[in-house]
Design a protein around this motif. Structure first.
Motif, PDB file in Angstrom:
ATOM      1  N   ALA A 106       0.813  -1.214   0.000  1.00 50.53           N
ATOM      2  CA  ALA A 106       0.000   0.000   0.000  1.00 50.53           C
ATOM      3  C   ALA A 106       0.848   1.266   0.000  1.00 50.53           C
ATOM      4  N   LEU A 107       2.136   1.148   0.358  1.00 46.08           N
ATOM      5  CA  LEU A 107       2.998   2.316   0.501  1.00 46.08           C
ATOM      6  C   LEU A 107       4.108   2.313  -0.542  1.00 46.08           C
ATOM      7  N   SER A 108       4.513   3.518  -0.941  1.00 48.04           N
ATOM      8  CA  SER A 108       5.598   3.649  -1.914  1.00 48.04           C
ATOM      9  C   SER A 108       6.201   5.048  -1.784  1.00 48.04           C
ATOM     10  N   PRO A 109       7.520   5.174  -1.962  1.00 44.50           N
ATOM     11  CA  PRO A 109       8.137   6.497  -1.937  1.00 44.50           C
ATOM     12  C   PRO A 109       8.107   7.196  -3.300  1.00 44.50           C
ATOM     13  N   ASP A 110       7.802   6.454  -4.362  1.00 47.00           N
ATOM     14  CA  ASP A 110       7.926   7.013  -5.710  1.00 47.00           C
ATOM     15  C   ASP A 110       6.859   6.515  -6.682  1.00 47.00           C
ATOM     16  N   GLY A 111       5.834   5.863  -6.165  1.00 48.01           N
ATOM     17  CA  GLY A 111       4.764   5.358  -7.027  1.00 48.01           C
ATOM     18  C   GLY A 111       5.020   3.987  -7.591  1.00 48.01           C
ATOM     19  N   GLN A 112       6.240   3.452  -7.458  1.00 49.15           N
ATOM     20  CA  GLN A 112       6.522   2.108  -7.954  1.00 49.15           C
ATOM     21  C   GLN A 112       5.957   1.057  -6.993  1.00 49.15           C
ATOM     22  N   ALA A 113       5.974  -0.200  -7.451  1.00 53.94           N
ATOM     23  CA  ALA A 113       5.397  -1.301  -6.675  1.00 53.94           C
ATOM     24  C   ALA A 113       6.447  -1.916  -5.764  1.00 53.94           C
ATOM     25  N   TYR A 114       6.183  -1.874  -4.454  1.00 51.43           N
ATOM     26  CA  TYR A 114       7.064  -2.458  -3.457  1.00 51.43           C
ATOM     27  C   TYR A 114       6.360  -3.623  -2.764  1.00 51.43           C
ATOM     28  N   MET A 115       7.145  -4.469  -2.114  1.00 51.79           N
ATOM     29  CA  MET A 115       6.645  -5.714  -1.543  1.00 51.79           C
ATOM     30  C   MET A 115       5.521  -5.473  -0.531  1.00 51.79           C
ATOM     31  N   ALA A 116       4.425  -6.237  -0.687  1.00 52.38           N
ATOM     32  CA  ALA A 116       3.308  -6.161   0.253  1.00 52.38           C
ATOM     33  C   ALA A 116       3.528  -7.046   1.464  1.00 52.38           C
ATOM     34  N   GLY A 117       4.403  -8.032   1.349  1.00 49.50           N
ATOM     35  CA  GLY A 117       4.618  -8.987   2.441  1.00 49.50           C
ATOM     36  C   GLY A 117       3.619 -10.123   2.368  1.00 49.50           C
ATOM     37  N   THR A 138      -3.225 -15.640   9.247  1.00 47.50           N
ATOM     38  CA  THR A 138      -2.481 -16.668   9.971  1.00 47.50           C
ATOM     39  C   THR A 138      -1.015 -16.289   9.961  1.00 47.50           C
ATOM     40  N   ASP A 139      -0.277 -16.836  10.913  1.00 53.76           N
ATOM     41  CA  ASP A 139       1.139 -16.519  11.072  1.00 53.76           C
ATOM     42  C   ASP A 139       1.870 -17.809  11.418  1.00 53.76           C
ATOM     43  N   THR A 140       2.613 -18.333  10.427  1.00 54.41           N
ATOM     44  CA  THR A 140       3.391 -19.562  10.599  1.00 54.41           C
ATOM     45  C   THR A 140       4.869 -19.254  10.783  1.00 54.41           C
ATOM     46  N   GLY A 141       5.322 -18.163  10.156  1.00 53.17           N
ATOM     47  CA  GLY A 141       6.704 -17.730  10.316  1.00 53.17           C
ATOM     48  C   GLY A 141       6.829 -16.220  10.288  1.00 53.17           C
ATOM     49  N   GLY A 142       5.674 -15.551  10.331  1.00 53.05           N
ATOM     50  CA  GLY A 142       5.663 -14.086  10.284  1.00 53.05           C
ATOM     51  C   GLY A 142       4.582 -13.523   9.390  1.00 53.05           C
ATOM     52  N   SER A 143       3.618 -14.343   8.989  1.00 51.38           N
ATOM     53  CA  SER A 143       2.694 -13.972   7.918  1.00 51.38           C
ATOM     54  C   SER A 143       1.637 -12.945   8.284  1.00 51.38           C
ATOM     55  N   CYS A 144       1.524 -12.568   9.568  1.00 50.92           N
ATOM     56  CA  CYS A 144       0.761 -11.361   9.923  1.00 50.92           C
ATOM     57  C   CYS A 144       1.709 -10.187  10.154  1.00 50.92           C
ATOM     58  N   ARG A 145       2.824 -10.446  10.834  1.00 53.68           N
ATOM     59  CA  ARG A 145       3.737  -9.357  11.197  1.00 53.68           C
ATOM     60  C   ARG A 145       4.471  -8.773   9.996  1.00 53.68           C
ATOM     61  N   ILE A 146       4.842  -9.596   9.025  1.00 49.71           N
ATOM     62  CA  ILE A 146       5.590  -9.090   7.871  1.00 49.71           C
ATOM     63  C   ILE A 146       4.726  -8.175   7.002  1.00 49.71           C
ATOM     64  N   PRO A 147       3.522  -8.588   6.565  1.00 50.07           N
ATOM     65  CA  PRO A 147       2.708  -7.649   5.782  1.00 50.07           C
ATOM     66  C   PRO A 147       2.276  -6.436   6.592  1.00 50.07           C
ATOM     67  N   ALA A 148       2.097  -6.591   7.903  1.00 49.16           N
ATOM     68  CA  ALA A 148       1.800  -5.421   8.739  1.00 49.16           C
ATOM     69  C   ALA A 148       2.961  -4.430   8.664  1.00 49.16           C
ATOM     70  N   ALA A 149       4.190  -4.926   8.787  1.00 44.93           N
ATOM     71  CA  ALA A 149       5.352  -4.051   8.752  1.00 44.93           C
ATOM     72  C   ALA A 149       5.527  -3.387   7.397  1.00 44.93           C
ATOM     73  N   CYS A 150       5.276  -4.114   6.322  1.00 46.33           N
ATOM     74  CA  CYS A 150       5.417  -3.546   4.979  1.00 46.33           C
ATOM     75  C   CYS A 150       4.420  -2.429   4.711  1.00 46.33           C
ATOM     76  N   PRO A 326      10.728  -2.321   2.497  1.00 44.92           N
ATOM     77  CA  PRO A 326      10.241  -3.291   1.502  1.00 44.92           C
ATOM     78  C   PRO A 326      10.913  -3.100   0.149  1.00 44.92           C
ATOM     79  N   PRO A 327      11.415  -4.178  -0.446  1.00 43.68           N
ATOM     80  CA  PRO A 327      12.048  -4.079  -1.762  1.00 43.68           C
ATOM     81  C   PRO A 327      11.005  -3.972  -2.875  1.00 43.68           C
ATOM     82  N   PRO A 369       8.415   2.818   6.232  1.00 47.54           N
ATOM     83  CA  PRO A 369       7.769   1.709   6.947  1.00 47.54           C
ATOM     84  C   PRO A 369       8.766   0.848   7.715  1.00 47.54           C
ATOM     85  N   VAL A 370       9.006   1.230   8.968  1.00 44.99           N
ATOM     86  CA  VAL A 370       9.857   0.462   9.869  1.00 44.99           C
ATOM     87  C   VAL A 370       9.043   0.109  11.100  1.00 44.99           C
ATOM     88  N   SER A 371       9.111  -1.141  11.515  1.00 46.97           N
ATOM     89  CA  SER A 371       8.379  -1.619  12.682  1.00 46.97           C
ATOM     90  C   SER A 371       9.325  -2.325  13.638  1.00 46.97           C
TER      91      SER A 371
END
Length: 396
Positions: A106-117, A138-150, A326-327, A369-371
């Motif tokens: 949902a976020l970008s510094p320049d309008g390009q597409a960055y990782m959603a997580g 669900t979160d098996t290895g970070g699957s709620c926290r990673i997209p939240a952070a992105c 996010p890359p 976006p830093v968490s």
């Protein structure tokens, strides 16, 4: 904090968010009255097919009943607004899906597409774009926290066994946990309290351990914001201690072996393509579990769990949720690059799942976006929520 190009909300692309749109009214009243919930498309919703990221499954029979977690939220006053896109079988921290597109954050510094997580990407995007108040995931290895952070949001991973997974398609049953994503800490806590049947508790401020692996590979932006957060926490009375944990010995060895998630996923889905999985990276990672030494991996996990619980006790871990901003989505298109990005994305978050812990990811008040993540041993969810409130007040 250092001045950097600000990351702003990108225009909404609804196909990035939804795999299936529908509405389901609340079945009761309570603390979630009026709350809109976007549901990761591996939770059953009565009358709707559960796709788990597989477009080929649209014609399969509809679910007969709501998943337990869905039912609890509806009974507490929440309404459902649709199933959200996700990585197939929930197996990735990146969020890719060939059937539903390599969704941009949902976020970008320049309008390009960055990782959603990943893998709960659509649930995070629904919240980030204001289409839902809570994203169920669900979160098996970070699957709620990673997209939240992105996406500049709060992400919750409870002690796995404390929220029922009945009616949710599994990936790795010993690691899977039901979590939520929210734009507001209090609303996320309220949803977790409904599913756990427990309230937050206040306790004396604990020590915060920053494990030695936590900042390995962090870029300058994340390192700078993390150090700023530590300073704010120390100013309000938190004791922060940097140290190598005994549990890190087992964690380092586990990182050199096929993952427990691959082992358990292979036991469930030895022929993932026959189940409609079209993502070669998901198939490949499941197949890594075929020849793995499961006994060795499980023994190391037990060693890690025991060391973590014994050493941390009533204290907490403090870590950056992700090691970098996010890359670009294009960076993960090559399989080798994908594996590297996925490994880095999971580096801190997966430790908590393997340690049988609970965690909350909290965004920092920055233009990037830093968490940070607070984590505790299992069964300390109620204390963790109270400390998350303290940390959030300190930094936000």
């Amino acid at each position: 904090m250092t001045s950097r190009p600000a990351w702003r909300l990108r225009p909404l692309v609804e196909s990035d968010v939804w795999s299936q749109r529908f509405t389901r009214a609340a079945t009761g009243t309570g603390p979630l009255d009026g709350c809109r919930v976007a549901v990761k498309d591996l939770f059953d919703v009565a009358g709707v097919s559960t796709l788990a990221g597989r477009a080929e499954c649209r014609e399969q029979p509809s679910a007969a009943a709501d998943a337990d977690a869905v039912g609890l939220l509806r009974a507490a006053g929440a309404a459902l607004v649709g199933h959200t896109t996700m990585t197939q079988l929930a197996f990735s921290g990146v969020g890719q899906n060939p059937d539903f597109g390599h969704t941009a954050g949902a976020l970008s510094p320049d309008g390009q597409a960055y990782m959603a997580g990943g893998s709960s990407r659509g649930s995070a995007l629904a919240v980030a774009h204001g289409l839902a108040d809570i994203g169920l995931g669900t979160d098996t290895g970070g699957s709620c926290r990673i997209p939240a952070a992105c996406n500049g949001l709060y992400g919750f991973k409870p002690t796995a066994r404390r929220v029922s997974l009945r009616g949710a398609m599994p990936l790795a049953p010993s690691l899977d946990s039901v979590g939520v994503i929210s734009a507001d800490l209090a609303q996320g806590v309220a949803a977790m309290q409904v599913m756990l049947g427990a309230q937050a508790v206040n306790a004396p401020l604990p020590r915060l351990f920053v494990p030695s692996f936590a900042c390995a590979g962090c870029d300058e932006a994340v390192r700078s914001e993390f150090e700023w957060a530590i300073g704010r926490l120390q100013a309000v009375g938190f004791r922060v201690e940097r140290r190598e944990l005994v549990a890190e010995v087992a964690y380092r060895e586990l990182q050199s072996l096929p993952s427990l998630a691959s082992i358990e996923a292979y036991q469930l889905y030895p022929d993932a393509r026959a189940l409609g999985v079209t993502d070669p990276s998901v198939v490949r990672r499941i197949q890594l579990g075929a020849a793995a030494d499961g006994a060795r991996v499980r023994a190391l996990r037990t060693q890690l769990m025991n060391a973590f619980a014994g050493e941390v006790g009533a204290d907490l871990l403090l870590m950056p949720t992700l090691p970098w901003l996010p890359p670009l989505t294009a960076a993960a298109e090559d399989p080798a690059s994908f594996d590297d990005i996925n490994r880095q994305a999971l580096h801190n978050s997966a430790f908590v799942n393997l340690a049988d812990g609970c965690a909350v990811s909290i965004p920092l008040p920055s233009d990037v976006p830093v968490s940070v993540t607070l984590a505790a041993p299992g069964e300390q969810d109620e204390r963790l929520w109270g400390f998350a409130n303290e940390l959030d007040r300190a930094v936000n």
